[in-house]
Design an enzyme around this catalytic site. Sequence first.
Site, PDB file in Angstrom:
ATOM      1  N   ALA A  66       0.741  -1.364  -0.079  1.00  0.00           N
ATOM      2  CA  ALA A  66       0.015   0.073   0.112  1.00  0.00           C
ATOM      3  C   ALA A  66       0.817   1.209   0.235  1.00  0.00           C
ATOM      4  O   ALA A  66       0.631   2.321  -0.292  1.00  0.00           O
ATOM      5  CB  ALA A  66      -0.907  -0.128   1.111  1.00  0.00           C
ATOM      6  N   CYS A  73       9.905  -5.619  -7.277  1.00  0.00           N
ATOM      7  CA  CYS A  73       9.925  -6.536  -8.680  1.00  0.00           C
ATOM      8  C   CYS A  73      10.173  -7.715  -8.597  1.00  0.00           C
ATOM      9  O   CYS A  73      10.898  -8.186  -7.955  1.00  0.00           O
ATOM     10  CB  CYS A  73      10.807  -5.636  -9.516  1.00  0.00           C
ATOM     11  SG  CYS A  73      10.415  -4.128 -10.167  1.00  0.00           S
ATOM     12  N   GLU A  75      12.087  -9.532 -10.515  1.00  0.00           N
ATOM     13  CA  GLU A  75      13.670  -9.857 -10.596  1.00  0.00           C
ATOM     14  C   GLU A  75      14.248  -9.642  -9.472  1.00  0.00           C
ATOM     15  O   GLU A  75      15.175 -10.699  -9.073  1.00  0.00           O
ATOM     16  CB  GLU A  75      14.149  -8.827 -11.727  1.00  0.00           C
ATOM     17  CG  GLU A  75      13.520  -9.119 -13.202  1.00  0.00           C
ATOM     18  CD  GLU A  75      12.496  -8.250 -13.232  1.00  0.00           C
ATOM     19  OE1 GLU A  75      11.748  -7.951 -12.195  1.00  0.00           O
ATOM     20  OE2 GLU A  75      12.109  -7.759 -14.539  1.00  0.00           O
ATOM     21  N   CYS A 112      13.281  -3.089 -15.025  1.00  0.00           N
ATOM     22  CA  CYS A 112      13.158  -1.734 -14.912  1.00  0.00           C
ATOM     23  C   CYS A 112      14.764  -1.503 -14.571  1.00  0.00           C
ATOM     24  O   CYS A 112      15.470  -2.344 -14.383  1.00  0.00           O
ATOM     25  CB  CYS A 112      12.425  -1.336 -13.615  1.00  0.00           C
ATOM     26  SG  CYS A 112      13.039  -1.798 -11.991  1.00  0.00           S
TER      27      CYS A 112
HETATM   28  N1  THU Z   1       7.661  -4.906 -12.272  1.00  0.00           N
HETATM   29  C1  THU Z   1       8.381  -5.990 -12.147  1.00  0.00           C
HETATM   30  O1  THU Z   1       8.256  -6.817 -11.471  1.00  0.00           O
HETATM   31  N2  THU Z   1       9.243  -6.133 -13.165  1.00  0.00           N
HETATM   32  C2  THU Z   1       9.586  -5.191 -13.910  1.00  0.00           C
HETATM   33  O2  THU Z   1      10.540  -5.575 -14.976  1.00  0.00           O
HETATM   34  C3  THU Z   1       8.887  -4.320 -14.261  1.00  0.00           C
HETATM   35  C4  THU Z   1       8.012  -3.965 -13.181  1.00  0.00           C
HETATM   36  C5  THU Z   1       6.573  -4.662 -11.366  1.00  0.00           C
HETATM   37  C6  THU Z   1       6.583  -3.653 -10.656  1.00  0.00           C
HETATM   38  C7  THU Z   1       5.161  -3.239 -10.212  1.00  0.00           C
HETATM   39  O3  THU Z   1       4.643  -4.115  -9.218  1.00  0.00           O
HETATM   40  C8  THU Z   1       4.627  -3.718 -11.454  1.00  0.00           C
HETATM   41  O4  THU Z   1       5.319  -4.450 -12.056  1.00  0.00           O
HETATM   42  C9  THU Z   1       4.006  -2.568 -12.143  1.00  0.00           C
HETATM   43  O5  THU Z   1       4.821  -1.377 -12.389  1.00  0.00           O
END
Ligand code: THU
Length: 161
Positions: A66, A73, A75, A112
């Site tokens: 939240a 992410c 990765e 990212c």
């Molecule tokens: N996200 C990832 O887990 N990996 C990526 O390579 C790009 C973005 C996630 C972060 C967030 O929880 C959601 O995707 C939207 O940005």
Amino acid sequence: MKETKFEFNYKVYDSIEELPEQEQWLLNEAREVTANAYAPYSHFQVGAVARLVNGEIITGSNQENASFPVGLCAERVLLASASSVFPRVPVDVMAISYKGEGHASDHPISPCGICRQSLQEFESRLGHPIKLILGGMTGPVYVIDNAKALLPLAFTSEELR
Ligand code: THU
């Protein structure tokens, strides 16, 4: 003044069927582990699956909060898990996929910026490239031989020596 350029090669496959069998398996697993994501805010579920050089399989999925910046992410969840369970064992290959409400999942997404930074340090500290396999639920697949290629002019631990 001298202008220089950075470039890297990567492979583009038209579909998962063109990949070697082991890579197909990893990408299919990454597609499946999108279901483990906790993404009630973005509704964008990311799954990552890696094979370590010792043959072990580790998974990761995005875990949101939240308090949005707290979210992780897929990765980085995977890298932290790999490093905790098998410290000092390099990641050999990582597949990443995604699905999301209202989003087509028909092309690859790539890590990212923060994840690129984490990936390059993981690679360099363990002295082993991480091959990335990027693909949606359908569509083309990109294969990149090492994650470092995604972060030119990276800030690295060398600067802190
Ligand atoms: N996200 C990832 O887990 N990996 C990526 O390579 C790009 C973005 C996630 C972060 C967030 O929880 C959601 O995707 C939207 O940005």
